[in-house]
Design an enzyme around this catalytic site. Structure first.
Site, PDB file in Angstrom:
ATOM      1  N   ALA A 223       0.898  -1.294  -0.034  1.00  0.00           N
ATOM      2  CA  ALA A 223       0.088   0.091   0.023  1.00  0.00           C
ATOM      3  C   ALA A 223       0.706   1.255  -0.016  1.00  0.00           C
ATOM      4  CB  ALA A 223      -0.895   0.059   1.175  1.00  0.00           C
ATOM      5  N   ASP A 252       3.451  -8.676  -9.916  1.00  0.00           N
ATOM      6  CA  ASP A 252       3.507  -9.184 -11.256  1.00  0.00           C
ATOM      7  C   ASP A 252       3.107  -7.911 -12.342  1.00  0.00           C
ATOM      8  OD1 ASP A 252       4.347 -11.209  -9.597  1.00  0.00           O
ATOM      9  OD2 ASP A 252       2.373 -12.167  -9.868  1.00  0.00           O
TER      10      ASP A 252
HETATM   11  N1  LIG Z   1      -3.108  -2.216  -0.354  1.00  0.00           N
HETATM   12  C1  LIG Z   1      -2.757  -1.724  -1.561  1.00  0.00           C
HETATM   13  N2  LIG Z   1      -3.129  -0.114  -1.623  1.00  0.00           N
HETATM   14  C2  LIG Z   1      -2.653   0.431  -2.844  1.00  0.00           C
HETATM   15  N3  LIG Z   1      -1.861  -0.123  -3.659  1.00  0.00           N
HETATM   16  C3  LIG Z   1      -1.369  -1.258  -3.373  1.00  0.00           C
HETATM   17  C4  LIG Z   1      -1.928  -2.175  -2.286  1.00  0.00           C
HETATM   18  N4  LIG Z   1      -1.228  -3.339  -2.464  1.00  0.00           N
HETATM   19  C5  LIG Z   1      -0.431  -3.316  -3.630  1.00  0.00           C
HETATM   20  N5  LIG Z   1      -0.505  -2.201  -4.177  1.00  0.00           N
HETATM   21  C6  LIG Z   1       0.218  -1.798  -5.390  1.00  0.00           C
HETATM   22  O1  LIG Z   1       0.765  -2.912  -5.965  1.00  0.00           O
HETATM   23  C7  LIG Z   1       2.057  -2.807  -6.059  1.00  0.00           C
HETATM   24  C8  LIG Z   1       2.761  -4.094  -5.636  1.00  0.00           C
HETATM   25  O2  LIG Z   1       2.252  -4.845  -4.564  1.00  0.00           O
HETATM   26  P1  LIG Z   1       3.098  -5.595  -3.520  1.00  0.00           P
HETATM   27  O3  LIG Z   1       4.197  -4.773  -3.051  1.00  0.00           O
HETATM   28  O4  LIG Z   1       2.152  -6.330  -2.408  1.00  0.00           O
HETATM   29  O5  LIG Z   1       3.568  -6.803  -4.417  1.00  0.00           O
HETATM   30  P2  LIG Z   1       3.798  -8.591  -4.183  1.00  0.00           P
HETATM   31  O6  LIG Z   1       4.192  -8.610  -2.847  1.00  0.00           O
HETATM   32  O7  LIG Z   1       4.972  -8.643  -5.120  1.00  0.00           O
HETATM   33  O8  LIG Z   1       2.458  -9.061  -4.768  1.00  0.00           O
HETATM   34  P3  LIG Z   1       2.441 -10.441  -5.597  1.00  0.00           P
HETATM   35  O9  LIG Z   1       3.711 -11.241  -5.176  1.00  0.00           O
HETATM   36  O10 LIG Z   1       1.027 -10.876  -5.220  1.00  0.00           O
HETATM   37  O11 LIG Z   1       2.274 -10.201  -7.207  1.00  0.00           O
HETATM   38  C9  LIG Z   1       2.537  -1.946  -4.700  1.00  0.00           C
HETATM   39  O12 LIG Z   1       3.918  -1.408  -4.989  1.00  0.00           O
HETATM   40  C10 LIG Z   1       1.588  -0.837  -4.762  1.00  0.00           C
HETATM   41  O13 LIG Z   1       1.942  -0.139  -6.083  1.00  0.00           O
HETATM   42  O1  LIG Z   2       5.167 -19.577  -4.517  1.00  0.00           O
HETATM   43  P1  LIG Z   2       5.869 -18.279  -5.686  1.00  0.00           P
HETATM   44  O2  LIG Z   2       6.344 -18.936  -6.826  1.00  0.00           O
HETATM   45  O3  LIG Z   2       6.790 -17.509  -4.915  1.00  0.00           O
HETATM   46  O4  LIG Z   2       4.427 -17.672  -5.819  1.00  0.00           O
HETATM   47  C1  LIG Z   2       3.541 -18.107  -6.559  1.00  0.00           C
HETATM   48  C2  LIG Z   2       2.181 -16.988  -6.446  1.00  0.00           C
HETATM   49  O5  LIG Z   2       1.764 -16.761  -5.238  1.00  0.00           O
HETATM   50  O6  LIG Z   2       2.456 -15.792  -7.019  1.00  0.00           O
HETATM   51  C3  LIG Z   2       1.500 -15.399  -7.930  1.00  0.00           C
HETATM   52  C4  LIG Z   2       1.329 -13.767  -7.125  1.00  0.00           C
HETATM   53  O7  LIG Z   2       2.516 -13.032  -7.315  1.00  0.00           O
HETATM   54  C5  LIG Z   2       0.552 -16.365  -7.966  1.00  0.00           C
HETATM   55  O8  LIG Z   2      -0.075 -16.392  -9.125  1.00  0.00           O
HETATM   56  C6  LIG Z   2       1.012 -17.640  -7.307  1.00  0.00           C
HETATM   57  O9  LIG Z   2       0.133 -18.291  -6.643  1.00  0.00           O
END
Ligand SMILES: Nc1ncnc2c1ncn2[C@@H]1O[C@H](COP(=O)(O)OP(=O)(O)OP(=O)(O)O)[C@@H](O)[C@H]1O
Ligand SMILES: O=P(O)(O)OC[C@@]1(O)O[C@H](CO)[C@@H](O)[C@@H]1O
Length: 315
Positions: A223, A252
């Site tokens: 966020a 992603d």
């Molecule tokens: N609660 C939120 N409110 C606003 N923007 C958000 C929120 N969560 C994520 N984002 C947006 O999405 C981007 C990616 O989210 P995050 O850092 O949670 O990625 P992540 O943990 O790599 O996610 P994933 O592995 O599920 O793809 C953040 O940097 C922000 O720009």
């Molecule tokens: O277990 P990993 O490979 O770290 O993450 C897999 C995963 O959580 O990453 C994506 C979201 O970023 C989902 O589509 C999938 O289920």
């Protein structure tokens, strides 16, 4: 062309529930299935933007066939590597208050012949790739040095590499000098071995990760937005989000936005933030199309709010 490599893809099942109670039968209000795994999601977002992408991934068993079918229905070009084991299914439980609980399975074990075919497929597909995005956890059988090898081979072929992984797989790949790595706050904290409580802490950690070999770090801070730390400068991006529905795949989507916009500098960061913000407003791991983006809600600045506390401190 943006090539993605997902060594451990998944069939993502998302259930929307009122709330979780341990030990109870919980009746879901909605369920959905998406083809998943981090690189697969990057490909889905790149394709949604109308850009060419090919997804390399091992697929096996009934879940693997379903992942292939779902990707085909979305018009995603896939270079599959058939394996004997079954592709994993990952579960996301999305509660009404926005809290999301995820269960990620370990995935199948890849034999040495399957590992070799995976590397060979990446090599064959990388010929006309501008970027290769290597994403997600490694399945059993793949050494922690697998991404390091993949980065070295891809660089030799002239492509730029984006890497989104964690733990040892990330640490071992850094000396191979990936062009950009995209850790979230937790992965960044793990990489430097200390907790992060402010944006300033995240910036220091990202600089340290560059010191370990990454040419640039795109740190996604949930966020709190995103930091881009590169040799050309440091930028911080945020976006207003109306409703948070599911953050699965938001990182992603962000990486896809970054690569689509050239993969460096403030405009690419703005695109990453716009894609992340749009993704969280969509259910499951649905990837945004250009119509879902709101560039007017995005701010990118070089004035880094170093003392700003992270909404979710990472350890
Ligand atoms: N609660 C939120 N409110 C606003 N923007 C958000 C929120 N969560 C994520 N984002 C947006 O999405 C981007 C990616 O989210 P995050 O850092 O949670 O990625 P992540 O943990 O790599 O996610 P994933 O592995 O599920 O793809 C953040 O940097 C922000 O720009
Ligand atoms: O277990 P990993 O490979 O770290 O993450 C897999 C995963 O959580 O990453 C994506 C979201 O970023 C989902 O589509 C999938 O289920």
């Amino acid at each position: 062309m943006i090539l993605t490599v997902t060594p451990n893809p998944s069939l993502d099942r998302t259930y929307e529930v009122q709330s979780l109670q341990r030990g109870e039968v919980i009746r879901a209000e909605t369920e959905r299935m998406d083809p998943g795994g981090k690189g697969v999601n990057v490909s889905r977002a790149v394709a949604a933007a109308g850009r060419r992408t090919v997804a390399v991934l091992p697929l096996g068993g009934a879940p693997g066939a379903l992942v292939a079918e779902l990707l085909d229905a979305q018009g995603i070009e896939v270079a599959p590597v058939q394996i004997a084991g079954a592709t994993r299914s990952n579960i996301a439980l999305a509660e009404a208050d926005g809290v999301l609980t995820k269960i990620n399975a370990p995935g199948p074990e890849l034999s040495s012949a399957e590992q070799e075919r995976l590397l060979e497929t990446v090599r064959a597909q990388s010929r006309d790739a501008d970027w290769i995005a290597c994403c997600g956890s490694l399945p059993r059988g793949l050494a922690a040095s697998w991404y390091a090898d993949a980065v070295t081979r891809a660089h030799a072929g002239g492509a730029r590499i984006a890497l989104d992984t964690s733990g040892r797989a990330l640490l071992e790949a850094l000396p191979a000098r990936p062009d950009v790595v995209k850790p979230n706050a937790e992965e960044l904290a793990q990489a430097v071995g200390r907790p992060l409580t402010t944006v300033g802490d995240a910036l220091k950690a990202a600089e340290e990760v560059r010191g370990m070999g990454a040419r640039a770090v795109l740190a996604s801070l949930g966020a709190d937005g995103q930091l881009l730390v590169a040799d050309t400068g440091v930028w911080f991006g945020t976006a207003r989000v109306a409703t948070v529905r599911s953050n699965v795949g938001a990182g992603d989507s962000s990486l896809a936005g970054f690569l689509i916009a050239g993969g460096s500098g403030p405009d690419a960061l703005a695109s990453a933030v716009a894609h992340g913000a749009a993704a969280v407003g969509l259910p499951g791991s649905v990837m945004p199309t250009p119509a879902d983006l709101d560039p007017s809600a995005v701010t990118v600045t070089t004035d880094i709010p170093l003392d700003r506390e992270l909404t979710e401190p990472a350890s």
